[in-house]
Scaffold this active site. Structure first.
Site, PDB file in Angstrom:
ATOM      1  N   HIS A   1       0.813  -1.216   0.000  1.00 41.82           N
ATOM      2  CA  HIS A   1       0.000   0.000   0.000  1.00 41.82           C
ATOM      3  C   HIS A   1       0.848   1.268   0.000  1.00 41.82           C
ATOM      4  O   HIS A   1       0.347   2.343  -0.291  1.00 41.82           O
ATOM      5  CB  HIS A   1      -0.934   0.004   1.217  1.00 41.82           C
ATOM      6  CG  HIS A   1      -2.029  -1.021   1.114  1.00 41.82           C
ATOM      7  ND1 HIS A   1      -3.332  -0.694   0.823  1.00 41.82           N
ATOM      8  CD2 HIS A   1      -2.006  -2.366   1.234  1.00 41.82           C
ATOM      9  CE1 HIS A   1      -4.069  -1.795   0.785  1.00 41.82           C
ATOM     10  NE2 HIS A   1      -3.287  -2.823   1.037  1.00 41.82           N
TER      11      HIS A   1
ATOM     12  N   ASP B   1       3.451   9.576  -0.825  1.00 45.33           N
ATOM     13  CA  ASP B   1       2.256   8.836  -0.429  1.00 45.33           C
ATOM     14  C   ASP B   1       2.050   7.695  -1.416  1.00 45.33           C
ATOM     15  O   ASP B   1       2.202   7.902  -2.629  1.00 45.33           O
ATOM     16  CB  ASP B   1       1.033   9.780  -0.487  1.00 45.33           C
ATOM     17  CG  ASP B   1       0.035   9.515   0.630  1.00 45.33           C
ATOM     18  OD1 ASP B   1      -0.060   8.369   1.079  1.00 45.33           O
ATOM     19  OD2 ASP B   1      -0.655  10.472   1.038  1.00 45.33           O
TER      20      ASP B   1
HETATM   21  C1  GDG Z   1      -2.157   4.059   3.347  1.00 47.74           C
HETATM   22  C2  GDG Z   1      -1.136   4.721   2.402  1.00 47.74           C
HETATM   23  C3  GDG Z   1      -2.783   4.553   0.545  1.00 47.74           C
HETATM   24  C4  GDG Z   1      -9.028  10.331   7.463  1.00 47.74           C
HETATM   25  N1  GDG Z   1      -9.467  11.156   8.422  1.00 47.74           N
HETATM   26  C5  GDG Z   1     -10.640  10.682   8.879  1.00 47.74           C
HETATM   27  C6  GDG Z   1     -10.928   9.531   8.148  1.00 47.74           C
HETATM   28  N2  GDG Z   1      -9.921   9.331   7.298  1.00 47.74           N
HETATM   29  C7  GDG Z   1      -9.819   8.207   6.343  1.00 47.74           C
HETATM   30  C8  GDG Z   1      -9.975   8.738   4.936  1.00 47.74           C
HETATM   31  C9  GDG Z   1      -9.206   7.716   4.111  1.00 47.74           C
HETATM   32  C10 GDG Z   1      -8.160   7.184   5.092  1.00 47.74           C
HETATM   33  O1  GDG Z   1      -8.530   7.627   6.398  1.00 47.74           O
HETATM   34  C11 GDG Z   1      -6.777   7.737   4.792  1.00 47.74           C
HETATM   35  O2  GDG Z   1      -6.292   7.097   3.648  1.00 47.74           O
HETATM   36  P1  GDG Z   1      -5.032   7.635   2.822  1.00 47.74           P
HETATM   37  O3  GDG Z   1      -4.919   6.860   1.560  1.00 47.74           O
HETATM   38  O4  GDG Z   1      -5.221   9.089   2.532  1.00 47.74           O
HETATM   39  O5  GDG Z   1      -3.764   7.488   3.767  1.00 47.74           O
HETATM   40  P2  GDG Z   1      -3.112   6.337   4.758  1.00 47.74           P
HETATM   41  O6  GDG Z   1      -3.913   6.162   5.979  1.00 47.74           O
HETATM   42  O7  GDG Z   1      -1.716   6.802   4.988  1.00 47.74           O
HETATM   43  O8  GDG Z   1      -3.138   4.960   3.923  1.00 47.74           O
HETATM   44  C12 GDG Z   1      -1.863   5.497   1.312  1.00 47.74           C
HETATM   45  C13 GDG Z   1      -3.675   3.767   1.489  1.00 47.74           C
HETATM   46  O9  GDG Z   1      -2.908   3.113   2.513  1.00 47.74           O
HETATM   47  C14 GDG Z   1      -4.492   2.710   0.746  1.00 47.74           C
HETATM   48  O10 GDG Z   1      -3.691   1.861  -0.009  1.00 47.74           O
HETATM   49  O11 GDG Z   1      -3.599   5.348  -0.310  1.00 47.74           O
HETATM   50  O12 GDG Z   1      -0.936   6.074   0.426  1.00 47.74           O
HETATM   51  O13 GDG Z   1      -0.279   5.605   3.142  1.00 47.74           O
HETATM   52  O14 GDG Z   1     -10.039   6.663   3.730  1.00 47.74           O
HETATM   53  O15 GDG Z   1     -11.350   8.806   4.653  1.00 47.74           O
HETATM   54  N3  GDG Z   1     -12.055   8.824   8.327  1.00 47.74           N
HETATM   55  C15 GDG Z   1     -12.941   9.292   9.269  1.00 47.74           C
HETATM   56  N4  GDG Z   1     -12.689  10.391  10.028  1.00 47.74           N
HETATM   57  C16 GDG Z   1     -11.566  11.118   9.871  1.00 47.74           C
HETATM   58  O16 GDG Z   1     -11.358  12.111  10.583  1.00 47.74           O
HETATM   59  N5  GDG Z   1     -14.099   8.630   9.439  1.00 47.74           N
END
Ligand code: GDG
Length: 503
Positions: free
Chosen positions: A175, A387
């Site tokens: 990921h 990222d």
């Molecule tokens: C890893 C990789 C890759 C965020 N704030 C709240 C909340 N979120 C949820 C978002 C989103 C998730 O968290 C964050 O996903 P990201 O992809 O932006 O980042 P990572 O957590 O670092 O994820 C990344 C991912 O894995 C998938 O392969 O894209 O690059 O680092 O879904 O919605 N959800 C809620 N409240 C919040 O305040 N409910």
């Protein structure tokens, strides 16, 4: 769902560090609630249809394992697939998870080697926990099952399984990014990690760049490996075993985000947000507390935009949501202090009666609140220094129902490979360039916003999380990357008036 996937023999066994359920104790009783991630949503129907198992750590201490197993038996019945917990001791959690995964692999794979803490005790724990996961997998699987391991916590699982005589087909999805050789080679255990990865049959990366970095590392560190291109993959042959490496950019449940964004709860929440911030554009940042997300540079860029473009004063508000994460690791706490200091300085410099430039939120938002912000914000500011993909960018797009939003996106987010044509791209280290991009987004005409956002929405709608799961499973079975976007690598242009880069 694609029929060829359902017709493949065997069950699907998903393995990840954490199980897709949250265990909580209330008034002495252990209960579970479903996790909310897109991965769970997409995999749950496949697991139910084919018969499936999810193996992972429960998040609870190992001295309550019996109770955990009991609760998971009940949850498995309601989920329609089996949940199996791997117990971890407090010391294992510290050294394998906090230590090796989050203080070595996470920073190194995001090109931040100065944040690494190369403690040999972490490596010992990482190996033994990977072995522990492997023995749980071995005790669970049947001959025709397909085992799909997720992420950097479990990179040794395949080699451990092969060592135990397990010959099932094994897939792996990373990921996070895979670093280039000059960074990967700093890892004291580079050879063991890389050669263990070759025990999988199929490895999926988020971008072409990650796959290319991996293949280059293999070519340099394991020179006996032959590499060829075939059916959209790189096929690496080492010690009579072949592993295929492919690109599968992860996505979101677009339909579900769009449906919820249309709902009453989100519409009301969006209305309240704008009511409180009338006559101004909202710029939104949403990130886990993590140094890879580039939050301090972004705040400085916002300050630069306010300093250089006074038209923005009282007309723009940055809502920066930071979700608490890994706060026990010192670097994360330092980052929190740095962010809060910058927010204080910027608000101190620019606040006027009736206008505070940055609204800073340090907590987890409910889904409804988060979608309210997505729906309301005229600009999304997504500027990680590195990222794997960044799902927030795709979620913002799915919730932008009126197609009036502008996405400002870092050149170093995996999402850039799919979204670069219609986002405003920035180098997250270029503070003035990012400041100019904020001004360009603010000034963009409604027609231009619509044109770009319609195309962004079409891209994310077309390649959603269901398509991603299908593509990976089909690749595992048919050995071809059928009908899935081969997204070419994004290379920053020498100069582009579009991206707000200052020269
Ligand atoms: C890893 C990789 C890759 C965020 N704030 C709240 C909340 N979120 C949820 C978002 C989103 C998730 O968290 C964050 O996903 P990201 O992809 O932006 O980042 P990572 O957590 O670092 O994820 C990344 C991912 O894995 C998938 O392969 O894209 O690059 O680092 O879904 O919605 N959800 C809620 N409240 C919040 O305040 N409910």
């Amino acid at each position: 769902m694609n029929e060829s996937i359902q017709q493949t023999p065997g069950r699907l066994v998903i393995v990840s560090n954490r199980l897709p359920v949250v265990l909580e104790r209330s008034e002495g009783t252990l209960t579970t609630r479903p996790g909310s991630g897109g991965l769970v949503t997409a995999l749950a129907p496949v697991l139910r249809d084919r018969g499936g198992i999810w193996i992972g750590w429960s998040g609870m201490p190992d001295d309550v394992q019996k109770e955990v197993d009991h609760v998971l038996t009940d949850s498995s019945l309601s989920a329609g697939y089996t949940l199996k917990a791997v117990p971890l001791s407090g010391q294992e959690f510290e050294d394998y998870y906090q230590g090796f995964a989050n203080e070595i692999l996470w920073p190194l794979f995001h090109d931040l080697q100065s944040h690494c803490h190369f403690d040999p005790a972490y490596w010992t724990a990482y190996r033994s926990v990977n072995r522990k996961f492997a023995s749980h997998i071995r005790d669970t699987v049947e001959a025709a099952d397909f085992i799909w391991v997720h992420d950097y916590h479990l990179m040794l699982a395949a080699a451990e399984l092969r060592g135990m005589g397990v010959e099932n087909p094994l897939g792996f999805f990373l990921h996070i990014p895979f670093p280039p050789p000059d960074i990967f080679f700093k890892l004291p255990w580079r050879f063991q990690i890389l050669s263990s990865m070759l025990a999988f049959d199929l490895i999926g990366f988020q971008t072409m760049r990650d796959k290319r970095n991996f293949v280059q590392c293999v070519r340099m560190l394991l020179p006996g490996t032959s590499v060829r291109s075939e059916g959209g993959f790189h096929v690496l042959r080492h010690d009579a075993r072949e592993v295929r490496a492919g690109v599968f950019p992860i996505s979101i449940d677009y339909g579900e985000f769009e449906r919820r964004a249309r709902g009453r709860e989100v519409a009301e929440s969006a209305w309240y947000i704008h009511e409180a911030l009338p006559d101004r554009q909202i710029v939104l940042g949403v990130d886990r507390l993590d140094y890879t997300k580039g939050i301090p540079y972004r705040l400085k860029a916002f300050r630069s935009a306010l300093r250089h473009h006074p038209e923005l004063l009282e007309k723009i508000t940055l809502v920066q949501v930071v979700v608490p994460s890994r706060i026990d690791i010192p670097k994360y706490n330092d980052l929190k202090i740095e962010i809060e200091q910058l927010v204080g300085e910027i608000n101190g410099e620019f606040t006027r009666s009736g206008w505070v430039p940055i609204h800073y939120i340090f907590r987890h938002l409910t889904r409804g609140e988060l979608l309210g912000y997505y729906r309301t914000a005229e600009i999304a500011l997504i500027t990680p220094v590195k990222d794997g993909m960044n799902l927030v960018a795709k979620e913002y797009i799915a919730c932008n129902l009126e197609a009036n939003g502008v996405l400002i996106l870092s050149e170093f987010a995996g999402a850039v490979a799919q979204l670069h044509r219609d986002a405003l791209l920035v180098n997250p280290y270029d503070i003035e360039g990012m400041g100019n991009a904020i001004y360009n987004a603010f000034s963009m005409s409604p027609a231009e916003r619509k044109r770009r956002m319609h195309r962004l929405r079409a891209t994310v709608r077309r390649y959603d999380i269901y398509r991603w799961v299908e593509a990976f499973l089909e690749a595992a079975v048919s050995r071809h990357l059928q009908d899935f976007p081969v997204v070419s690598e994004y290379i920053p242009p020498a100069d582009s008036p579009d991206i707000g880069v200052s020269i």
